[in-house]
Scaffold this motif. Structure first.
Motif, mmCIF file in Angstrom:
data_model
loop_
_atom_site.group_PDB
_atom_site.id
_atom_site.type_symbol
_atom_site.label_atom_id
_atom_site.label_comp_id
_atom_site.label_asym_id
_atom_site.label_seq_id
_atom_site.Cartn_x
_atom_site.Cartn_y
_atom_site.Cartn_z
ATOM 1 N N PHE A 183 -1.824 4.362 -5.595
ATOM 2 C CA PHE A 183 -1.489 3.547 -4.420
ATOM 3 C C PHE A 183 -1.575 2.065 -4.785
ATOM 4 O O PHE A 183 -0.652 1.292 -4.508
ATOM 5 N N LYS A 184 -2.672 1.667 -5.398
ATOM 6 C CA LYS A 184 -2.851 0.249 -5.742
ATOM 7 C C LYS A 184 -1.761 -0.230 -6.697
ATOM 8 O O LYS A 184 -1.215 -1.321 -6.526
ATOM 9 N N LYS A 185 -1.419 0.603 -7.666
ATOM 10 C CA LYS A 185 -0.347 0.230 -8.601
ATOM 11 C C LYS A 185 0.996 0.153 -7.898
ATOM 12 O O LYS A 185 1.796 -0.745 -8.172
ATOM 13 N N ALA A 186 1.261 1.077 -6.981
ATOM 14 C CA ALA A 186 2.527 1.064 -6.241
ATOM 15 C C ALA A 186 2.636 -0.190 -5.378
ATOM 16 O O ALA A 186 3.697 -0.822 -5.320
ATOM 17 N N ILE A 187 1.552 -0.569 -4.725
ATOM 18 C CA ILE A 187 1.555 -1.787 -3.902
ATOM 19 C C ILE A 187 1.798 -3.004 -4.786
ATOM 20 O O ILE A 187 2.609 -3.868 -4.461
ATOM 21 N N GLN A 188 1.120 -3.080 -5.904
ATOM 22 C CA GLN A 188 1.275 -4.234 -6.791
ATOM 23 C C GLN A 188 2.690 -4.329 -7.356
ATOM 24 O O GLN A 188 3.186 -5.415 -7.609
ATOM 25 N N ALA A 189 3.353 -3.200 -7.517
ATOM 26 C CA ALA A 189 4.697 -3.196 -8.095
ATOM 27 C C ALA A 189 5.794 -3.535 -7.087
ATOM 28 O O ALA A 189 6.901 -3.873 -7.488
ATOM 29 N N THR A 190 5.494 -3.461 -5.803
ATOM 30 C CA THR A 190 6.535 -3.718 -4.800
ATOM 31 C C THR A 190 6.888 -5.197 -4.746
ATOM 32 O O THR A 190 6.034 -6.060 -4.916
ATOM 33 N N THR A 191 8.169 -5.451 -4.512
ATOM 34 C CA THR A 191 8.632 -6.836 -4.410
ATOM 35 C C THR A 191 9.425 -7.089 -3.132
ATOM 36 O O THR A 191 9.883 -8.193 -2.911
ATOM 37 N N SER A 192 9.573 -6.055 -2.309
ATOM 38 C CA SER A 192 10.338 -6.233 -1.070
ATOM 39 C C SER A 192 9.583 -5.628 0.106
ATOM 40 O O SER A 192 8.733 -4.751 -0.071
ATOM 41 N N LYS A 193 9.930 -6.094 1.297
ATOM 42 C CA LYS A 193 9.333 -5.552 2.518
ATOM 43 C C LYS A 193 9.618 -4.058 2.638
ATOM 44 O O LYS A 193 8.743 -3.274 2.992
ATOM 45 N N THR A 194 10.847 -3.684 2.356
ATOM 46 C CA THR A 194 11.250 -2.285 2.491
ATOM 47 C C THR A 194 10.433 -1.385 1.568
ATOM 48 O O THR A 194 9.930 -0.342 1.982
ATOM 49 N N ALA A 195 10.284 -1.793 0.323
ATOM 50 C CA ALA A 195 9.519 -0.993 -0.636
ATOM 51 C C ALA A 195 8.045 -0.919 -0.230
ATOM 52 O O ALA A 195 7.425 0.145 -0.321
ATOM 53 N N LEU A 196 7.510 -2.020 0.233
ATOM 54 C CA LEU A 196 6.110 -2.041 0.648
ATOM 55 C C LEU A 196 5.903 -1.143 1.870
ATOM 56 O O LEU A 196 4.926 -0.386 1.934
ATOM 57 N N LEU A 197 6.827 -1.176 2.801
ATOM 58 C CA LEU A 197 6.756 -0.303 3.975
ATOM 59 C C LEU A 197 6.798 1.171 3.560
ATOM 60 O O LEU A 197 6.032 1.992 4.063
ATOM 61 N N GLN A 198 7.664 1.498 2.610
ATOM 62 C CA GLN A 198 7.764 2.882 2.134
ATOM 63 C C GLN A 198 6.454 3.358 1.507
ATOM 64 O O GLN A 198 5.999 4.471 1.768
ATOM 65 N N VAL A 199 5.859 2.521 0.685
ATOM 66 C CA VAL A 199 4.592 2.885 0.047
ATOM 67 C C VAL A 199 3.507 3.072 1.105
ATOM 68 O O VAL A 199 2.772 4.071 1.089
ATOM 69 N N MET A 200 3.403 2.135 2.028
ATOM 70 C CA MET A 200 2.381 2.239 3.069
ATOM 71 C C MET A 200 2.566 3.510 3.893
ATOM 72 O O MET A 200 1.611 4.250 4.129
ATOM 73 N N ASN A 201 3.787 3.766 4.325
ATOM 74 C CA ASN A 201 4.034 4.967 5.136
ATOM 75 C C ASN A 201 3.754 6.250 4.369
ATOM 76 O O ASN A 201 3.200 7.203 4.911
ATOM 77 N N GLN A 202 4.123 6.259 3.107
ATOM 78 C CA GLN A 202 3.870 7.449 2.273
ATOM 79 C C GLN A 202 2.383 7.770 2.245
ATOM 80 O O GLN A 202 1.964 8.902 2.431
ATOM 81 N N TYR A 203 1.555 6.745 2.023
ATOM 82 C CA TYR A 203 0.130 6.989 1.903
ATOM 83 C C TYR A 203 -0.572 7.135 3.252
ATOM 84 O O TYR A 203 -1.555 7.860 3.364
ATOM 85 N N LEU A 204 -0.060 6.499 4.288
ATOM 86 C CA LEU A 204 -0.633 6.690 5.616
ATOM 87 C C LEU A 204 -0.382 8.108 6.120
ATOM 88 O O LEU A 204 -1.167 8.654 6.884
ATOM 89 N N GLU A 205 0.720 8.683 5.671
ATOM 90 C CA GLU A 205 1.039 10.051 6.068
ATOM 91 C C GLU A 205 0.313 11.090 5.212
ATOM 92 O O GLU A 205 0.479 12.286 5.403
ATOM 93 N N GLY A 206 -0.462 10.611 4.246
ATOM 94 C CA GLY A 206 -1.303 11.519 3.490
ATOM 95 C C GLY A 206 -0.752 12.004 2.179
ATOM 96 O O GLY A 206 -1.333 12.876 1.545
ATOM 97 N N ASN A 207 0.352 11.474 1.733
ATOM 98 C CA ASN A 207 0.928 11.918 0.451
ATOM 99 C C ASN A 207 0.309 11.179 -0.707
ATOM 100 O O ASN A 207 -0.172 10.139 -0.620
#
Length: 149
Positions: A125-149
């Motif tokens: 999760f931390k690596k995915a957040i650090q790698a994001t460069t756009s709002k859309t990508a950051l939203l996708q990562v957050m939603n993925q992990y908030l949903e438990g994946n």
């Protein structure tokens, strides 16, 4: 719980006080809080109880207030890391802020806080957040992990 309107990438904020003020003003601007100064005061009160600066460059400030209309999360990725009195002494580069209506302080607040804490324990999760460069990508990562994946 989180929308693109509450995601900020490449933000230039100079310090913790400026970040908390920005978050509070955004909650009012988006009409999810009725009073930005009350939200900011709630963030500051929480920080006075103990820093929300965690490990590895993440901070998880949270405000509980009757002026907050609904529970939601905001994420800020900073262009330059800032001091936050974090647990490991590192500067903060990512802020995951939680906004909780006062009447949901014992329920929704604890659920969201535990979800975010679990997310921060996952290196992927931390690596995915650090790698994001756009709002859309950051939203996708957050939603993925908030949903438990």
């Amino acid at each position: 719980m989180i929308t693109e309107e509450y995601i900020f990438v490449d933000s230039l904020l100079k310090n913790k006080a400026e970040a908390l003020s920005f978050l509070a003003k955004e909650s009012r601007r988006q009409d999810d809080a009725t009073d930005a100064s009350e939200v900011e005061a709630a963030f500051i009160l929480r920080e006075e109880q103990g820093s929300t600066g965690m490990m590895d460059g993440f901070a998880i400030p949270h405000a509980k207030s009757s002026v907050i209309r609904r529970p939601f999360i905001s994420v800020i990725k900073l262009r330059e890391a800032i001091d936050w009195d974090s647990l490991d002494g590192q500067k903060i580069h990512t802020i995951i802020a939680m906004f909780i209506p006062e009447n949901e302080a014992g329920s929704t607040h604890l659920t969201i806080l535990s979800q975010v804490a679990r997310m921060l324990m996952k290196e992927e999760f931390k690596k995915a957040i650090q790698a994001t460069t756009s709002k859309t990508a950051l939203l996708q990562v957050m939603n993925q992990y908030l949903e438990g994946n």
